[in-house]
Design an enzyme around this catalytic site. Sequence first.
Site, PDB file in Angstrom:
ATOM      1  N   GLN A 157       0.897  -1.191   0.061  1.00  0.00           N
ATOM      2  CA  GLN A 157       0.075   0.037  -0.033  1.00  0.00           C
ATOM      3  C   GLN A 157       0.983   1.447   0.208  1.00  0.00           C
ATOM      4  O   GLN A 157       2.171   1.300   0.118  1.00  0.00           O
ATOM      5  CB  GLN A 157      -0.949  -0.105   1.074  1.00  0.00           C
ATOM      6  CG  GLN A 157      -0.042  -0.036   2.499  1.00  0.00           C
ATOM      7  CD  GLN A 157      -0.905  -0.616   3.820  1.00  0.00           C
ATOM      8  OE1 GLN A 157      -2.047  -0.593   3.661  1.00  0.00           O
ATOM      9  NE2 GLN A 157      -0.241  -1.016   4.771  1.00  0.00           N
ATOM     10  N   ASP A 197       0.436   0.551  13.945  1.00  0.00           N
ATOM     11  CA  ASP A 197       0.834   1.999  14.400  1.00  0.00           C
ATOM     12  C   ASP A 197       1.432   1.689  15.754  1.00  0.00           C
ATOM     13  O   ASP A 197       2.005   2.747  16.458  1.00  0.00           O
ATOM     14  CB  ASP A 197      -0.478   2.859  14.537  1.00  0.00           C
ATOM     15  CG  ASP A 197      -1.564   2.346  15.257  1.00  0.00           C
ATOM     16  OD1 ASP A 197      -1.394   1.785  16.430  1.00  0.00           O
ATOM     17  OD2 ASP A 197      -2.698   2.560  14.714  1.00  0.00           O
ATOM     18  N   GLU A 212       1.796  -8.076  11.771  1.00  0.00           N
ATOM     19  CA  GLU A 212       1.359  -7.276  10.631  1.00  0.00           C
ATOM     20  C   GLU A 212       2.067  -7.523   9.423  1.00  0.00           C
ATOM     21  O   GLU A 212       3.238  -7.733   9.316  1.00  0.00           O
ATOM     22  CB  GLU A 212       2.033  -5.729  11.508  1.00  0.00           C
ATOM     23  CG  GLU A 212       2.078  -4.413  10.444  1.00  0.00           C
ATOM     24  CD  GLU A 212       0.745  -3.963   9.861  1.00  0.00           C
ATOM     25  OE1 GLU A 212      -0.015  -3.746  10.870  1.00  0.00           O
ATOM     26  OE2 GLU A 212       0.820  -4.026   8.784  1.00  0.00           O
ATOM     27  N   ASP A 232       1.116 -12.379   6.998  1.00  0.00           N
ATOM     28  CA  ASP A 232      -0.127 -11.860   6.875  1.00  0.00           C
ATOM     29  C   ASP A 232      -1.110 -12.808   7.998  1.00  0.00           C
ATOM     30  O   ASP A 232      -1.067 -14.008   8.285  1.00  0.00           O
ATOM     31  CB  ASP A 232      -0.576 -12.856   5.516  1.00  0.00           C
ATOM     32  CG  ASP A 232      -1.949 -12.794   5.311  1.00  0.00           C
ATOM     33  OD1 ASP A 232      -2.845 -12.073   6.041  1.00  0.00           O
ATOM     34  OD2 ASP A 232      -2.631 -13.237   4.085  1.00  0.00           O
ATOM     35  N   GLY A 233      -1.623 -11.984   8.652  1.00  0.00           N
ATOM     36  CA  GLY A 233      -2.621 -12.237   9.808  1.00  0.00           C
ATOM     37  C   GLY A 233      -3.565 -13.612   9.615  1.00  0.00           C
ATOM     38  O   GLY A 233      -3.624 -14.603  10.549  1.00  0.00           O
ATOM     39  N   ASP A 247      -6.947  -5.605  15.013  1.00  0.00           N
ATOM     40  CA  ASP A 247      -7.102  -4.141  14.785  1.00  0.00           C
ATOM     41  C   ASP A 247      -6.611  -3.719  13.259  1.00  0.00           C
ATOM     42  O   ASP A 247      -5.482  -3.765  12.793  1.00  0.00           O
ATOM     43  CB  ASP A 247      -5.696  -3.513  15.486  1.00  0.00           C
ATOM     44  CG  ASP A 247      -5.586  -2.108  15.322  1.00  0.00           C
ATOM     45  OD1 ASP A 247      -6.535  -1.620  14.478  1.00  0.00           O
ATOM     46  OD2 ASP A 247      -4.715  -1.602  15.851  1.00  0.00           O
ATOM     47  N   SER A 248      -7.636  -4.094  12.539  1.00  0.00           N
ATOM     48  CA  SER A 248      -7.520  -4.319  10.792  1.00  0.00           C
ATOM     49  C   SER A 248      -7.713  -2.636  10.576  1.00  0.00           C
ATOM     50  O   SER A 248      -8.332  -1.866  11.025  1.00  0.00           O
ATOM     51  CB  SER A 248      -8.428  -4.984  10.267  1.00  0.00           C
ATOM     52  OG  SER A 248      -9.807  -4.626  10.700  1.00  0.00           O
ATOM     53  N   ASP A 260     -10.085  -0.658   7.207  1.00  0.00           N
ATOM     54  CA  ASP A 260     -11.335  -0.862   6.635  1.00  0.00           C
ATOM     55  C   ASP A 260     -11.217  -2.380   5.577  1.00  0.00           C
ATOM     56  O   ASP A 260     -10.310  -2.395   5.101  1.00  0.00           O
ATOM     57  CB  ASP A 260     -11.800   0.080   5.770  1.00  0.00           C
ATOM     58  CG  ASP A 260     -11.706   1.603   6.845  1.00  0.00           C
ATOM     59  OD1 ASP A 260     -12.044   1.267   8.062  1.00  0.00           O
ATOM     60  OD2 ASP A 260     -11.509   2.653   6.213  1.00  0.00           O
ATOM     61  N   PRO A 310      -7.452  -6.996   0.432  1.00  0.00           N
ATOM     62  CA  PRO A 310      -7.128  -8.332   1.152  1.00  0.00           C
ATOM     63  C   PRO A 310      -7.617  -7.959   2.438  1.00  0.00           C
ATOM     64  O   PRO A 310      -8.103  -9.302   3.279  1.00  0.00           O
ATOM     65  CB  PRO A 310      -5.635  -8.005   1.077  1.00  0.00           C
ATOM     66  CG  PRO A 310      -5.117  -7.331  -0.085  1.00  0.00           C
ATOM     67  CD  PRO A 310      -6.363  -6.295  -0.256  1.00  0.00           C
TER      68      PRO A 310
HETATM   69  N1  PUT Z   1      -7.497   0.457  12.698  1.00  0.00           N
HETATM   70  C1  PUT Z   1      -8.883   1.087  12.321  1.00  0.00           C
HETATM   71  C2  PUT Z   1      -8.847   1.657  10.974  1.00  0.00           C
HETATM   72  C3  PUT Z   1      -9.958   2.317  10.561  1.00  0.00           C
HETATM   73  C4  PUT Z   1      -9.990   3.483   9.588  1.00  0.00           C
HETATM   74  N2  PUT Z   1     -11.284   4.105   9.116  1.00  0.00           N
END
Ligand code: PUT
Length: 276
Positions: free
Chosen positions: A34, A89, A109, A140-141, A158-159, A161, A165
């Site tokens: 990305q 993050d 991650e 890849d989780g 904690d993804s 949107d 993928p």
């Molecule tokens: N980790 C949540 C991100 C959501 C962004 N819209």
Amino acid sequence: KKDDVLWLTEDERENLKISYRIKEIVASESSPFQHVMILDSYDFGRMLVLDGVVQTTSIDGFIYNEMITHVPLHFHPNPKRVLIIGGGDCGAAREVTKYKNVEQIDMVELDELVVKFCKEHLQEVSGNLSDPRVRFIYNDGVAFVKDIENHYDVIIVDSSDPIGPAKQLFELDFYRNIHRALKEDGIMVCQSQSPIFHFDVLQQSYKHISDLFPLTKLYTAVVPTYPGGMWTFTMGSKVYEKPVEHAFQQDTKYFNKNILDACFQLPQFLIQKLQA
Ligand code: PUT
């Protein structure tokens, strides 16, 4: 750039464009997965932006990261092994380190560049994490949880949107693997998007999780930089039904005992939509 002024306009939805005035592009690079940027904005300070969408900021990131971690951790009486899927993050991992009894924090991650940029340029969120209990796994989780059985006490998804993928992180097969990777009394939580703009996603996650776990609980928090402000989290628990007292480092900025009780109180439209 408009009249020499720099703006980030999120391009996530066709009929809604949220714009932030930017002071400076701090870092910008494409990874194999990305486009990753750290921007310095006027109103939200430093921001992590993935493929043009704001993920977290130095001003409101603590709300999301505290809520996705402290709530499930307070339902487990003795969490020792915690898995975070996503969370590049590092804000969620940082919150989990506040629990002295947690022995191992695995953070899976996909994109190493996100972690690198956040450690270097977004320390208000990442805290420049150097706790030896945190193990960074760049993988890849979805693939990672496929081969694990009866191992973790708490799994935090904690993804970003559900686009591209990341969609797989909201599907039944993935939740089934999460369920198997948890111990017999394990707990999972995922971010389940906006109840206003993405109710279909929330409904799907809620249904899958309640098909697998005897106890499913939905809670909310307000995250100003996420579309609509109000954001949902869905928790699945194999055994534990109620929160317990925890001795953890009490330096949270959003989470406290009253928030823990109150976050499960849902507005009427959401109760009705979930029942429908
Ligand atoms: N980790 C949540 C991100 C959501 C962004 N819209």
